[in-house]
Design an enzyme around this catalytic site. Structure first.
Site, PDB file in Angstrom:
ATOM      1  N   GLY A  46       0.601  36.991   3.187  1.00  0.00           N
ATOM      2  CA  GLY A  46       0.366  36.412   4.015  1.00  0.00           C
ATOM      3  C   GLY A  46       1.973  37.451   4.363  1.00  0.00           C
ATOM      4  O   GLY A  46       3.083  37.248   4.723  1.00  0.00           O
ATOM      5  N   GLN A  51       8.571  38.085  10.818  1.00  0.00           N
ATOM      6  CA  GLN A  51       9.111  38.716   9.148  1.00  0.00           C
ATOM      7  C   GLN A  51       9.794  39.884   9.041  1.00  0.00           C
ATOM      8  O   GLN A  51       9.979  40.109   7.861  1.00  0.00           O
ATOM      9  CB  GLN A  51       8.004  38.449   8.040  1.00  0.00           C
ATOM     10  N   CYS A  89       7.799  32.427   0.133  1.00  0.00           N
ATOM     11  CA  CYS A  89       7.345  32.719   1.338  1.00  0.00           C
ATOM     12  C   CYS A  89       7.541  34.070   1.117  1.00  0.00           C
ATOM     13  O   CYS A  89       9.126  34.152   0.577  1.00  0.00           O
ATOM     14  CB  CYS A  89       8.160  32.186   1.917  1.00  0.00           C
ATOM     15  N   LEU A  90       7.864  35.430   1.727  1.00  0.00           N
ATOM     16  CA  LEU A  90       8.588  36.823   1.286  1.00  0.00           C
ATOM     17  C   LEU A  90       9.888  36.595   2.274  1.00  0.00           C
ATOM     18  O   LEU A  90      10.547  37.453   1.082  1.00  0.00           O
ATOM     19  CB  LEU A  90       7.821  38.057   2.345  1.00  0.00           C
ATOM     20  N   HIS A 131       0.901  28.634   7.240  1.00  0.00           N
ATOM     21  CA  HIS A 131       1.539  29.029   6.984  1.00  0.00           C
ATOM     22  C   HIS A 131       2.532  29.906   7.783  1.00  0.00           C
ATOM     23  O   HIS A 131       3.571  29.996   8.436  1.00  0.00           O
ATOM     24  CB  HIS A 131       2.192  29.609   5.781  1.00  0.00           C
ATOM     25  N   GLU A 132       1.267  31.056   7.960  1.00  0.00           N
ATOM     26  CA  GLU A 132       1.957  32.197   9.408  1.00  0.00           C
ATOM     27  C   GLU A 132       2.073  32.024  10.717  1.00  0.00           C
ATOM     28  O   GLU A 132       2.645  32.868  11.709  1.00  0.00           O
ATOM     29  CB  GLU A 132       0.572  33.480   8.177  1.00  0.00           C
ATOM     30  N   HIS A 135       5.025  30.589  11.366  1.00  0.00           N
ATOM     31  CA  HIS A 135       6.027  31.443  11.681  1.00  0.00           C
ATOM     32  C   HIS A 135       6.330  31.777  13.509  1.00  0.00           C
ATOM     33  O   HIS A 135       7.573  32.540  13.430  1.00  0.00           O
ATOM     34  CB  HIS A 135       5.950  32.771  10.750  1.00  0.00           C
TER      35      HIS A 135
HETATM   36 NI    NI Z   1       6.256  33.378   5.244  1.00  0.00          NI
END
Ligand code: NI
Length: 164
Positions: A46, A51, A89-90, A131-132, A135
């Site tokens: 995701g 991000q 997480c990216l 999670h997303e 953000h």
């Molecule tokens: Ni993330």
């Protein structure tokens, strides 16, 4: 195909609350297309707009079989159960933590043209929704993780991956 730069932990954009999307125009569509390209290129599950440095309430999720799901102005409307497991997480490269999330989540969101719909997911997808969406509130999983994996645990995990 256009890749955007993924901002990483320490960048203040990741700690800010994103604003609702109000225009479902070409600019939004380009953002979503770029986010999908960036997510696929990075091999993630995701990606949220902040991000890539855009403080708007937009998320893309790779659901696997059903492809990419775009969630605009998403809200969790139902959740149940509990799962405790690994999360990464990216924007926090090279780290993993143990996080408890609901095992089932239903979200309400708009598509890229502004139409409202509902989507539900279990396990990884439910974890990803939580999670997303976090953000969009400026929250990273590292803030809610029970603990982060130690360097030894990370090393063991990487070696296990190589063996597969
Ligand atoms: Ni993330």
């Amino acid at each position: 195909m256009a890749l955007r730069n993924i901002v990483t932990e320490g960048d203040s954009v990741l700690t800010k609350v994103s604003r609702p999307v109000t225009k479902f125009d070409r600019r939004l569509h380009v953002l979503l297309d770029d986010m999908t390209d960036t997510l696929v290129d990075a091999g993630g599950v995701g990606l949220a707009a902040p991000q890539v440095g855009v403080l708007r309430r937009a998320v893309v999720v790779d659901t696997g079989e059903d492809g990419i799901l775009e969630l605009i102005n998403p809200e969790i409307i139902e959740e149940s159960g509990e799962q405790t497991g690994l999360e990464g997480c990216l924007s926090v490269p090279g780290k993993y933590g143990i996080v408890t999330r609901p095992n089932y989540v239903k979200v309400r969101a708009q598509d890229r043209d502004g139409n409202w719909f509902e989507a539900e997911g279990e396990e990884l997808i439910a974890r990803c929704f939580c999670h997303e969406l976090a953000h969009l509130e400026g929250q990273l999983y590292t803030a809610v993780a029970e603990r982060m994996l130690t360097p030894e645990e990370l090393k063991a995990m990487m070696e296990e991956d190589e063996d597969q």
